[in-house]
Write a protein that holds these residues in place. Structure first.
Motif, PDB file in Angstrom:
ATOM      1  N   TRP A 290     -15.596 -14.220  -9.016  1.00 51.06           N
ATOM      2  CA  TRP A 290     -14.720 -13.149  -8.563  1.00 51.06           C
ATOM      3  C   TRP A 290     -13.969 -13.603  -7.322  1.00 51.06           C
ATOM      4  CZ3 TRP A 290     -12.477  -9.285 -10.659  1.00 51.06           C
ATOM      5  CH2 TRP A 290     -11.925  -8.246  -9.891  1.00 51.06           C
TER       6      TRP A 290
ATOM      7  N   THR B 103     -12.144 -12.690  -4.723  1.00 55.05           N
ATOM      8  CA  THR B 103     -11.992 -11.404  -4.060  1.00 55.05           C
ATOM      9  C   THR B 103     -10.731 -11.327  -3.214  1.00 55.05           C
ATOM     10  OG1 THR B 103     -14.399 -11.431  -3.907  1.00 55.05           O
ATOM     11  CG2 THR B 103     -13.256  -9.674  -2.732  1.00 55.05           C
TER      12      THR B 103
ATOM     13  N   SER C  64      -5.365  -1.467 -10.823  1.00 48.55           N
ATOM     14  CA  SER C  64      -6.418  -2.216 -10.146  1.00 48.55           C
ATOM     15  C   SER C  64      -6.126  -2.335  -8.660  1.00 48.55           C
ATOM     16  CB  SER C  64      -6.562  -3.614 -10.757  1.00 48.55           C
ATOM     17  OG  SER C  64      -7.605  -4.343 -10.138  1.00 48.55           O
TER      18      SER C  64
ATOM     19  N   HIS D 212      -8.514  -2.933  -4.577  1.00 50.27           N
ATOM     20  CA  HIS D 212      -9.782  -3.411  -4.046  1.00 50.27           C
ATOM     21  C   HIS D 212     -10.300  -2.483  -2.952  1.00 50.27           C
ATOM     22  CE1 HIS D 212      -6.926  -6.462  -1.893  1.00 50.27           C
ATOM     23  NE2 HIS D 212      -6.935  -5.338  -1.201  1.00 50.27           N
ATOM     24  N   GLN D 213     -11.567  -2.757  -2.611  1.00 51.77           N
ATOM     25  CA  GLN D 213     -12.303  -1.893  -1.681  1.00 51.77           C
ATOM     26  C   GLN D 213     -12.307  -0.443  -2.147  1.00 51.77           C
ATOM     27  OE1 GLN D 213     -10.324  -3.460   2.093  1.00 51.77           O
ATOM     28  NE2 GLN D 213     -12.423  -3.122   2.777  1.00 51.77           N
TER      29      GLN D 213
ATOM     30  N   ASN E   8     -13.573  -2.770  -5.729  1.00 55.78           N
ATOM     31  CA  ASN E   8     -12.971  -3.567  -6.803  1.00 55.78           C
ATOM     32  C   ASN E   8     -13.576  -3.126  -8.126  1.00 55.78           C
ATOM     33  OD1 ASN E   8     -12.074  -4.851  -4.542  1.00 55.78           O
ATOM     34  ND2 ASN E   8     -13.256  -6.712  -4.823  1.00 55.78           N
TER      35      ASN E   8
ATOM     36  N   HIS F 257     -17.089  -4.989  -3.106  1.00 54.37           N
ATOM     37  CA  HIS F 257     -16.497  -6.101  -3.840  1.00 54.37           C
ATOM     38  C   HIS F 257     -17.008  -6.209  -5.272  1.00 54.37           C
ATOM     39  CE1 HIS F 257     -15.485  -8.535   0.087  1.00 54.37           C
ATOM     40  NE2 HIS F 257     -14.895  -7.355   0.035  1.00 54.37           N
TER      41      HIS F 257
ATOM     42  N   ASP G  38     -19.247 -13.353  -5.558  1.00 50.25           N
ATOM     43  CA  ASP G  38     -18.206 -12.766  -4.723  1.00 50.25           C
ATOM     44  C   ASP G  38     -17.671 -13.863  -3.801  1.00 50.25           C
ATOM     45  OD1 ASP G  38     -16.650 -11.323  -2.964  1.00 50.25           O
ATOM     46  OD2 ASP G  38     -18.271 -10.044  -2.223  1.00 50.25           O
TER      47      ASP G  38
ATOM     48  N   SER H 236     -10.987  -6.798   2.458  1.00 57.15           N
ATOM     49  CA  SER H 236     -10.410  -6.852   1.114  1.00 57.15           C
ATOM     50  C   SER H 236     -10.634  -8.164   0.389  1.00 57.15           C
ATOM     51  CB  SER H 236      -8.909  -6.559   1.181  1.00 57.15           C
ATOM     52  OG  SER H 236      -8.275  -7.424   2.098  1.00 57.15           O
TER      53      SER H 236
ATOM     54  N   ASP I 178      -6.887 -12.499  -0.405  1.00 52.14           N
ATOM     55  CA  ASP I 178      -5.857 -11.485  -0.168  1.00 52.14           C
ATOM     56  C   ASP I 178      -4.805 -12.068   0.764  1.00 52.14           C
ATOM     57  OD1 ASP I 178      -4.719  -9.011  -0.517  1.00 52.14           O
ATOM     58  OD2 ASP I 178      -5.906  -8.017   1.014  1.00 52.14           O
TER      59      ASP I 178
ATOM     60  N   GLU J 130      -8.494  -9.240  -8.603  1.00 52.43           N
ATOM     61  CA  GLU J 130      -8.092  -7.872  -8.915  1.00 52.43           C
ATOM     62  C   GLU J 130      -6.707  -7.769  -9.535  1.00 52.43           C
ATOM     63  OE1 GLU J 130      -9.810  -7.530  -4.703  1.00 52.43           O
ATOM     64  OE2 GLU J 130      -9.494  -9.135  -6.156  1.00 52.43           O
TER      65      GLU J 130
ATOM     66  N   HIS K 143       0.130  -7.520  -2.716  1.00 47.93           N
ATOM     67  CA  HIS K 143      -0.502  -7.143  -3.978  1.00 47.93           C
ATOM     68  C   HIS K 143       0.559  -7.004  -5.068  1.00 47.93           C
ATOM     69  CE1 HIS K 143      -3.720  -4.890  -1.380  1.00 47.93           C
ATOM     70  NE2 HIS K 143      -3.666  -6.181  -1.122  1.00 47.93           N
TER      71      HIS K 143
END
Length: 481
Positions: A69, A71, A131, A133-134, A136, A187, A324, A331, A335, A385, A403
């Protein structure tokens, strides 16, 4: 098919007179260790080892899934879907390289994967809409409504790993089915409507691993990993007295706050008991059992050590493992906004250092699984994500990308599938899906197909209404099968 369960004798396949694994000497200290060591009675993660029942007549296999993942959401354009002919602001700072499969090119900082591309499938047309995150949730559950930021019940949709854990549960209590190595609880996805017993086991609490700060700087120390350690003074024979143990645990339970996270305490008593006595889980999490050459092959970085643990866990019978891949608890390290003064780094400063590390652990894991004859039974998935904006320089950064829940890429290996291919395509600038959209439901269906979970599997929500594990009419990817 609704997952039905039945109770089984707690000592099935258990040999109480054989001293193996951990030897315990005092019931009192065993109870004290329930919080600091055992954890299966109240520690988040361990208390959800497995349900005490198994699905009637459901055969057990050795198939498994490892989810890498990434993240935060890696940039698709700067990894697996490069746009070398586009202007710099679109294509990014990285060059591309050819791979072992003619016609497929990827980022220059993934040379090891390029050399092994015949063992991988890239999907360049994943639809990650909704989709975030925080937490996910969407991509890890295969469900669009698993979006707690916009849906009041978004956190209740179970992880794909939880669905598999429920389906694969055969009453064996000495190894968990769904294991995660979370940097933060937000996560990873959880058991949701399936209940706490199908939440993931927190692997970080069971293994001795190197520690890093939130920016990825090594701290020069390791975690203590005392989950399976019991204080001296426990008596093995008294621990085997299940009736007496039950009385003590009942006394303990009466002193606990009876909130929802502890409502299933009784169901976990035998689970924690078998986990300690069996020793199987402790051995699987013990990296010292690995030959030095293998440990050196993976490397001493935290993520590499977790990848080695993932291989050990699936080899021991764990069904689903999520790594993870993040240093910080917000995040996620992938990211890559590049906000000035922030911790998120842009493409050059943030993403570039991650790629060689990821390339190494990714390919080493796949090669090791192949060498050990495990790759056909183990599906290795790498994704995050969502994708990232086609244009760089968002949020006043030099080369950051924001994003982009419109299109993303992901990588698959193993699982007995056909590889050495690309599925789908994005537009010339990587801004949208051009062909062959792949939904979260399709991804979930592909994983369930691999794990022999019926695609019509249902579970009940808190109102007693049936919900399907596969959403959006998701179908296994025919290109793989």
């Amino acid at each position: 098919m609704t997952c039905l369960q039945h109770q089984q004798h707690a000592f099935t396949d258990f040999h109480p007179l054989d001293r193996e694994g951990l030897c315990v000497f005092s019931r009192r200290n065993m109870l004290k260790a329930s919080f600091a060591g055992l954890g299966g009675l109240s520690l988040p993660g361990l208390q959800q080892l497995r349900a005490a029942a198994s699905q009637a007549g459901q055969p057990m296999g050795q198939k498994s899934v490892i989810l890498l993942w990434m993240t935060g959401g890696p940039s698709h354009i700067d990894t697996w879907d490069p746009k070398p002919e586009r202007p710099l602001n679109n294509r990014g700072p990285f060059k591309t390289i050819k791979t072992k499969v003619p016609g497929i090119s990827i980022c220059e900082h993934l040379p090891k994967q390029a050399a092994m591309m015949d063992r991988f499938t890239l999907i360049r047309s994943v639809d990650p809409s909704i989709s975030s995150h925080q937490p996910n949730q969407v991509m890890q559950t295969g469900h669009r409504d698993a979006a707690p930021r916009t849906k009041s019940n978004g956190h209740m949709f179970p992880a794909i790993g939880s669905i598999i854990a429920r389906h694969r549960d055969n009453g064996r209590l000495d190894i968990p089915h769904y294991v995660t190595f979370p940097k933060h609880d937000s996560h990873v996805a959880w058991g949701g409507y399936l209940g706490k017993k199908y939440d993931p086991f927190d692997g970080n609490k069971a293994a001795e691993l190197p520690q890093y700060d939130l920016l990825g700087k090594p701290l020069g120390k390791t975690s203590k990993a005392n989950l399976f350690d019991l204080a001296a003074g426990l008596n093995h024979e008294r621990l085997l007295d299940r009736h007496t143990l039950r009385q003590d645990l009942d006394c303990l339970q009466r002193r606990l706050d009876q909130n929802s996270s502890l409502s299933a305490l009784d169901a976990y008593q035998q689970q924690a008991y078998d986990l300690v006595l069996g020793g199987r889980a402790k051995q699987a999490f013990d990296l010292s059992e690995e030959p030095e050459a293998t440990r050196e092959r993976y490397g001493d970085h935290l993520w590499c050590q977790q990848a080695l643990l993932a291989r050990r866990l699936v080899e021991a019978g764990v069904s689903f493992v999520t790594l993870d891949l993040s240093y910080h608890t917000a995040s996620g390290t992938w990211d890559n906004h590049g906000i000035p003064g922030g911790v998120y780094g842009g493409i050059s400063k943030g993403l570039k250092p991650l790629l060689p590390l990821f390339d190494h652990l990714h390919t080493t894991l796949v090669s090791d699984l192949e060498d050990r004859g495990l790759l056909d039974d183990t599906l290795v998935i790498a994704m995050g994500e969502f994708g990232r904006t086609p244009k760089m320089g968002t949020q006043n950064s030099e080369d950051g990308r924001d994003h982009w829940p419109v299109v993303m890429s992901m990588s698959l290996a193993g699982g007995g599938f056909r590889h050495g291919q690309v599925i789908g395509a994005s537009t010339n600038d990587g801004s949208e899906i051009a062909e062959r959209p792949v939904t979260p439901g399709d991804l979930a269906a592909t994983i369930y197909h691999h794990m022999d979970v019926p695609l019509d599997t249902q579970y009940l929500d808190h109102q007693g209404r049936p919900r399907y594990a596969v959403q959006e009419n998701g179908k296994p990817l025919s290109e793989l099968i």
